[in-house]
Design a protein around this motif. Structure first.
Motif, PDB file in Angstrom:
ATOM      1  N   ARG A 172      21.357   1.558   5.651  1.00 47.63           N
ATOM      2  CA  ARG A 172      21.134   1.601   7.101  1.00 47.63           C
ATOM      3  C   ARG A 172      20.365   2.862   7.493  1.00 47.63           C
ATOM      4  NH1 ARG A 172      27.022  -0.423   9.434  1.00 47.63           N
ATOM      5  NH2 ARG A 172      27.055  -2.428   8.330  1.00 47.63           N
ATOM      6  N   HIS A 173      19.170   2.968   6.946  1.00 50.18           N
ATOM      7  CA  HIS A 173      18.244   4.040   7.313  1.00 50.18           C
ATOM      8  C   HIS A 173      16.838   3.487   7.240  1.00 50.18           C
ATOM      9  CE1 HIS A 173      17.276   4.733   3.023  1.00 50.18           C
ATOM     10  NE2 HIS A 173      18.561   4.510   2.811  1.00 50.18           N
ATOM     11  N   SER A 174      15.862   4.301   7.580  1.00 53.17           N
ATOM     12  CA  SER A 174      14.486   3.813   7.693  1.00 53.17           C
ATOM     13  C   SER A 174      13.743   3.917   6.375  1.00 53.17           C
ATOM     14  CB  SER A 174      13.740   4.614   8.770  1.00 53.17           C
ATOM     15  OG  SER A 174      14.328   4.396  10.034  1.00 53.17           O
ATOM     16  N   PHE A 175      12.816   2.965   6.189  1.00 57.91           N
ATOM     17  CA  PHE A 175      11.976   2.919   4.992  1.00 57.91           C
ATOM     18  C   PHE A 175      10.511   2.828   5.417  1.00 57.91           C
ATOM     19  CE2 PHE A 175      16.087   1.378   3.739  1.00 57.91           C
ATOM     20  CZ  PHE A 175      16.275   1.829   2.443  1.00 57.91           C
TER      21      PHE A 175
ATOM     22  N   PRO B 266       0.820  -1.217   0.000  1.00 60.81           N
ATOM     23  CA  PRO B 266       0.000   0.000   0.000  1.00 60.81           C
ATOM     24  C   PRO B 266       0.854   1.268   0.000  1.00 60.81           C
ATOM     25  CG  PRO B 266       0.117  -0.867   2.220  1.00 60.81           C
ATOM     26  CD  PRO B 266       0.917  -1.817   1.356  1.00 60.81           C
ATOM     27  N   ALA B 267       1.785   1.355  -0.944  1.00 60.51           N
ATOM     28  CA  ALA B 267       2.701   2.493  -0.998  1.00 60.51           C
ATOM     29  C   ALA B 267       2.018   3.705  -1.637  1.00 60.51           C
ATOM     30  CB  ALA B 267       3.948   2.112  -1.781  1.00 60.51           C
TER      31      ALA B 267
ATOM     32  N   VAL C  76      10.863   2.569  -0.254  1.00 62.11           N
ATOM     33  CA  VAL C  76      10.630   1.125  -0.277  1.00 62.11           C
ATOM     34  C   VAL C  76      11.965   0.415  -0.415  1.00 62.11           C
ATOM     35  CG1 VAL C  76       9.431  -0.783  -1.415  1.00 62.11           C
ATOM     36  CG2 VAL C  76       8.414   1.504  -1.437  1.00 62.11           C
ATOM     37  N   LEU C  77      12.172  -0.606   0.400  1.00 62.49           N
ATOM     38  CA  LEU C  77      13.347  -1.470   0.299  1.00 62.49           C
ATOM     39  C   LEU C  77      12.885  -2.883  -0.006  1.00 62.49           C
ATOM     40  CD1 LEU C  77      16.346  -2.294   0.693  1.00 62.49           C
ATOM     41  CD2 LEU C  77      15.854  -2.485   3.145  1.00 62.49           C
TER      42      LEU C  77
END
Length: 253
Positions: A109-112, A40-41, A47-48
């Protein structure tokens, strides 16, 4: 790396997406398309994809939702190169990083907002191995499913959503890997035909979610009790996804 004679030119989403795939290695079929349809983007989100292979799931998602910031992690360099080439070929943006999800590369190394994956279906040591080493690595588990889930959860932003497509027999393992950080978990069985057991499931879970677990009614892919003649027999809902690039919005997160 793959040479020209090692590849086939395959169409997805009714031919709107053209993808080079290895002739004898791991080849995407309907699973990554269904996974992409379930995400549900919204435009502008990140997105990863863990284990992106030739990039089919990410590129199907990019075809449906414009303006996403898509990244893929792929262990096998030859497949990572294919994913980059397939993105460029279709005019879609996908950053592919080579590496192991158990030692996440610094660039990731970060948030998605979303993490998606189609992990290997078969556990280590079981069944008959594939002759092609790339296919074997893609299909048979070397890294435990619990570590796939842990890597995904670590990369999710608060309220971010994990989306997986799995063999139905791996569902207990996936659910047990979800800890107190995750909630609002939903499972959608994928049924080949009416009356048959589901061999695949889509699992979604939200970081910080608090809603109760939900098991949805099966999503049926084909009409009729058995295959008849030289046609695909997709249900209208399945055809909307697989041919038209539509969303799978059957009560998921």
């Amino acid at each position: 790396m793959f040479g020209p004679d090692d590849l086939t030119d395959d169409g997805f989403l009714g031919g709107r997406l053209r993808v080079w795939q290895p002739r004898r290695g791991y080849r995407a079929a309907t699973d990554p398309v269904l996974l992409a349809a379930a995400v549900p983007a919204r435009p502008g989100q990140t997105v990863l994809e863990l284990g992106c292979g030739a990039g089919v799931a990410s590129l199907c998602l990019a075809s449906r939702v414009p303006g996403l910031h898509l990244s893929g992690l792929e262990l096998q360099p030859a497949y990572a190169a294919l994913a980059r080439g397939n993105a460029a070929r279709n005019g879609l943006s996908l950053t592919v990083v080579e590496g192991d999800l158990t030692e996440m590369p610094k660039d990731l190394r970060h948030s998605f907002d979303h993490v998606i994956a189609n992990p290997p279906y078969y556990p280590a040591g079981g069944g008959t191995g594939a002759a092609d080493p790339g296919r074997e690595r893609a299909l048979r588990e070397e890294t435990p499913l619990s570590l796939w889930v842990e890597a995904a959860v670590r990369r999710l932003a608060p309220r971010g959503i994990l989306s997986l497509i799995l063999g139905a027999d791996r569902l207990p393992d996936a659910l047990s890997a979800l800890d107190a950080r995750m909630g609002s978990t939903v499972v959608l069985p994928l049924q080949a035909r009416p009356g048959r057991g589901a061999k695949r499931v889509i699992l979604q879970s939200r970081k910080g979610g608090r809603a109760p677990f939900r098991l949805l009614a099966p999503f049926v892919l084909h009409e009729g009790a058995q295959h008849e003649g030289d046609r695909d027999s997709f249900t209208p809902a399945a055809a909307h996804i697989l041919r038209d690039g539509g969303a799978l919005s059957q009560g998921l997160c």
